[in-house]
Motif scaffolding. Structure first.
Motif, PDB file in Angstrom:
ATOM      1  N   ALA A   1     -28.357 -11.457 -56.065  1.00  0.00           N
ATOM      2  CA  ALA A   1     -27.947 -10.826 -54.804  1.00  0.00           C
ATOM      3  C   ALA A   1     -28.491  -9.399 -54.700  1.00  0.00           C
ATOM      4  N   VAL A   2     -28.420  -8.651 -55.780  1.00  0.00           N
ATOM      5  CA  VAL A   2     -28.920  -7.269 -55.768  1.00  0.00           C
ATOM      6  C   VAL A   2     -30.430  -7.257 -55.587  1.00  0.00           C
ATOM      7  N   MET A   3     -31.149  -8.098 -56.319  1.00  0.00           N
ATOM      8  CA  MET A   3     -32.608  -8.116 -56.210  1.00  0.00           C
ATOM      9  C   MET A   3     -33.043  -8.551 -54.814  1.00  0.00           C
ATOM     10  N   SER A   4     -32.330  -9.483 -54.216  1.00  0.00           N
ATOM     11  CA  SER A   4     -32.645  -9.906 -52.856  1.00  0.00           C
ATOM     12  C   SER A   4     -32.451  -8.744 -51.881  1.00  0.00           C
ATOM     13  N   SER A   5     -31.383  -7.999 -52.048  1.00  0.00           N
ATOM     14  CA  SER A   5     -31.143  -6.836 -51.189  1.00  0.00           C
ATOM     15  C   SER A   5     -32.212  -5.773 -51.376  1.00  0.00           C
TER      16      SER A   5
ATOM     17  N   ASP B   1     -38.391   6.177 -60.295  1.00  0.00           N
ATOM     18  CA  ASP B   1     -39.698   6.423 -60.908  1.00  0.00           C
ATOM     19  C   ASP B   1     -40.135   5.294 -61.836  1.00  0.00           C
ATOM     20  N   GLU B   2     -39.455   4.153 -61.724  1.00  0.00           N
ATOM     21  CA  GLU B   2     -39.796   2.946 -62.492  1.00  0.00           C
ATOM     22  C   GLU B   2     -39.549   3.087 -63.995  1.00  0.00           C
ATOM     23  N   ARG B   3     -38.771   4.070 -64.418  1.00  0.00           N
ATOM     24  CA  ARG B   3     -38.404   4.182 -65.830  1.00  0.00           C
ATOM     25  C   ARG B   3     -36.903   4.250 -65.928  1.00  0.00           C
ATOM     26  N   PRO B   4     -36.201   3.319 -66.466  1.00  0.00           N
ATOM     27  CA  PRO B   4     -36.707   2.027 -66.932  1.00  0.00           C
ATOM     28  C   PRO B   4     -37.082   1.148 -65.744  1.00  0.00           C
ATOM     29  N   PRO B   5     -37.749   0.027 -66.007  1.00  0.00           N
ATOM     30  CA  PRO B   5     -38.085  -0.859 -64.891  1.00  0.00           C
ATOM     31  C   PRO B   5     -36.825  -1.223 -64.101  1.00  0.00           C
ATOM     32  N   LEU B   6     -36.983  -1.335 -62.816  1.00  0.00           N
ATOM     33  CA  LEU B   6     -35.868  -1.596 -61.918  1.00  0.00           C
ATOM     34  C   LEU B   6     -35.040  -2.790 -62.363  1.00  0.00           C
ATOM     35  N   GLU B   7     -35.693  -3.872 -62.738  1.00  0.00           N
ATOM     36  CA  GLU B   7     -34.976  -5.081 -63.127  1.00  0.00           C
ATOM     37  C   GLU B   7     -34.051  -4.824 -64.311  1.00  0.00           C
ATOM     38  N   MET B   8     -34.490  -3.979 -65.252  1.00  0.00           N
ATOM     39  CA  MET B   8     -33.644  -3.662 -66.408  1.00  0.00           C
ATOM     40  C   MET B   8     -32.390  -2.909 -65.965  1.00  0.00           C
ATOM     41  N   SER B   9     -32.538  -2.001 -65.029  1.00  0.00           N
ATOM     42  CA  SER B   9     -31.381  -1.264 -64.527  1.00  0.00           C
ATOM     43  C   SER B   9     -30.430  -2.182 -63.774  1.00  0.00           C
ATOM     44  N   VAL B  10     -30.981  -3.130 -63.005  1.00  0.00           N
ATOM     45  CA  VAL B  10     -30.130  -4.066 -62.275  1.00  0.00           C
ATOM     46  C   VAL B  10     -29.374  -4.963 -63.257  1.00  0.00           C
ATOM     47  N   VAL B  11     -30.041  -5.433 -64.293  1.00  0.00           N
ATOM     48  CA  VAL B  11     -29.360  -6.241 -65.315  1.00  0.00           C
ATOM     49  C   VAL B  11     -28.225  -5.423 -65.935  1.00  0.00           C
ATOM     50  N   HIS B  12     -28.511  -4.189 -66.281  1.00  0.00           N
ATOM     51  CA  HIS B  12     -27.517  -3.306 -66.896  1.00  0.00           C
ATOM     52  C   HIS B  12     -26.304  -3.116 -65.978  1.00  0.00           C
ATOM     53  N   GLU B  13     -26.563  -2.792 -64.714  1.00  0.00           N
ATOM     54  CA  GLU B  13     -25.470  -2.514 -63.782  1.00  0.00           C
ATOM     55  C   GLU B  13     -24.686  -3.776 -63.411  1.00  0.00           C
ATOM     56  N   THR B  14     -25.369  -4.920 -63.339  1.00  0.00           N
ATOM     57  CA  THR B  14     -24.641  -6.149 -63.023  1.00  0.00           C
ATOM     58  C   THR B  14     -23.786  -6.613 -64.203  1.00  0.00           C
ATOM     59  N   LEU B  15     -24.157  -6.237 -65.414  1.00  0.00           N
ATOM     60  CA  LEU B  15     -23.287  -6.523 -66.552  1.00  0.00           C
ATOM     61  C   LEU B  15     -21.976  -5.754 -66.394  1.00  0.00           C
ATOM     62  N   HIS B  16     -22.082  -4.457 -66.065  1.00  0.00           N
ATOM     63  CA  HIS B  16     -20.869  -3.666 -65.815  1.00  0.00           C
ATOM     64  C   HIS B  16     -20.041  -4.292 -64.695  1.00  0.00           C
ATOM     65  N   ALA B  17     -20.711  -4.659 -63.609  1.00  0.00           N
ATOM     66  CA  ALA B  17     -20.009  -5.227 -62.454  1.00  0.00           C
ATOM     67  C   ALA B  17     -19.304  -6.534 -62.822  1.00  0.00           C
ATOM     68  N   SER B  18     -19.947  -7.368 -63.632  1.00  0.00           N
ATOM     69  CA  SER B  18     -19.330  -8.640 -64.009  1.00  0.00           C
ATOM     70  C   SER B  18     -18.078  -8.407 -64.849  1.00  0.00           C
ATOM     71  N   TRP B  19     -18.130  -7.459 -65.770  1.00  0.00           N
ATOM     72  CA  TRP B  19     -16.936  -7.117 -66.560  1.00  0.00           C
ATOM     73  C   TRP B  19     -15.819  -6.644 -65.641  1.00  0.00           C
ATOM     74  N   TYR B  20     -16.178  -5.767 -64.697  1.00  0.00           N
ATOM     75  CA  TYR B  20     -15.204  -5.202 -63.771  1.00  0.00           C
ATOM     76  C   TYR B  20     -14.548  -6.298 -62.936  1.00  0.00           C
TER      77      TYR B  20
ATOM     78  N   GLN C   1     -23.014 -12.801 -63.707  1.00  0.00           N
ATOM     79  CA  GLN C   1     -24.061 -11.781 -63.762  1.00  0.00           C
ATOM     80  C   GLN C   1     -25.348 -12.287 -63.132  1.00  0.00           C
ATOM     81  N   GLU C   2     -25.692 -13.527 -63.359  1.00  0.00           N
ATOM     82  CA  GLU C   2     -26.894 -14.114 -62.747  1.00  0.00           C
ATOM     83  C   GLU C   2     -26.798 -14.063 -61.221  1.00  0.00           C
ATOM     84  N   SER C   3     -25.640 -14.440 -60.699  1.00  0.00           N
ATOM     85  CA  SER C   3     -25.436 -14.426 -59.254  1.00  0.00           C
ATOM     86  C   SER C   3     -25.512 -13.004 -58.699  1.00  0.00           C
ATOM     87  N   LEU C   4     -24.892 -12.056 -59.382  1.00  0.00           N
ATOM     88  CA  LEU C   4     -24.945 -10.655 -58.949  1.00  0.00           C
ATOM     89  C   LEU C   4     -26.381 -10.132 -58.991  1.00  0.00           C
ATOM     90  N   PHE C   5     -27.103 -10.451 -60.058  1.00  0.00           N
ATOM     91  CA  PHE C   5     -28.490 -10.010 -60.198  1.00  0.00           C
ATOM     92  C   PHE C   5     -29.337 -10.535 -59.040  1.00  0.00           C
TER      93      PHE C   5
END
Length: 86
Positions: A64-68, A18-37, A58-62
């Motif tokens: 890749a996710v946004m491209s997908s 539903d665009e809350r929060p904006p998609l990009e913010m969620s991708v940044v958030h989740e790729t931070l977790h992924a980078s730590w992992y 994190q930049e690379s993950l972001f």
């Protein structure tokens, strides 16, 4: 999640987005977790002296996710059921 073949999978449920929060913010958030992992899996402990590696990862993950996501959205717009190129 990491698969048996060592592929990283980040799942974002787009069906009820539903665009809350904006998609990009969620991708940044989740790729931070992924980078730590991933860095933890590799035995890399972050410090003040080596944290730049996480920023690049994190930049690379972001990207890749946004491209997908963009490919997924294009397939939905084109009514394509072939998601093999995502």
């Amino acid at each position: 999640a990491l698969t048996k073949s060592n592929n990283l999978i980040i799942i974002i449920n787009m069906s009820d987005w539903d665009e809350r929060p904006p998609l990009e913010m969620s991708v940044v958030h989740e790729t931070l977790h992924a980078s730590w992992y991933l860095l933890d899996l590799l035995g890399i402990k972050l410090t003040v002296d080596n944290h730049e590696i996480q920023a690049y990862l994190q930049e690379s993950l972001f990207e890749a996710v946004m491209s997908s996501i963009e490919k997924y959205e294009e397939s939905v717009e084109n009514n394509s059921s072939d998601l093999s190129k995502i």
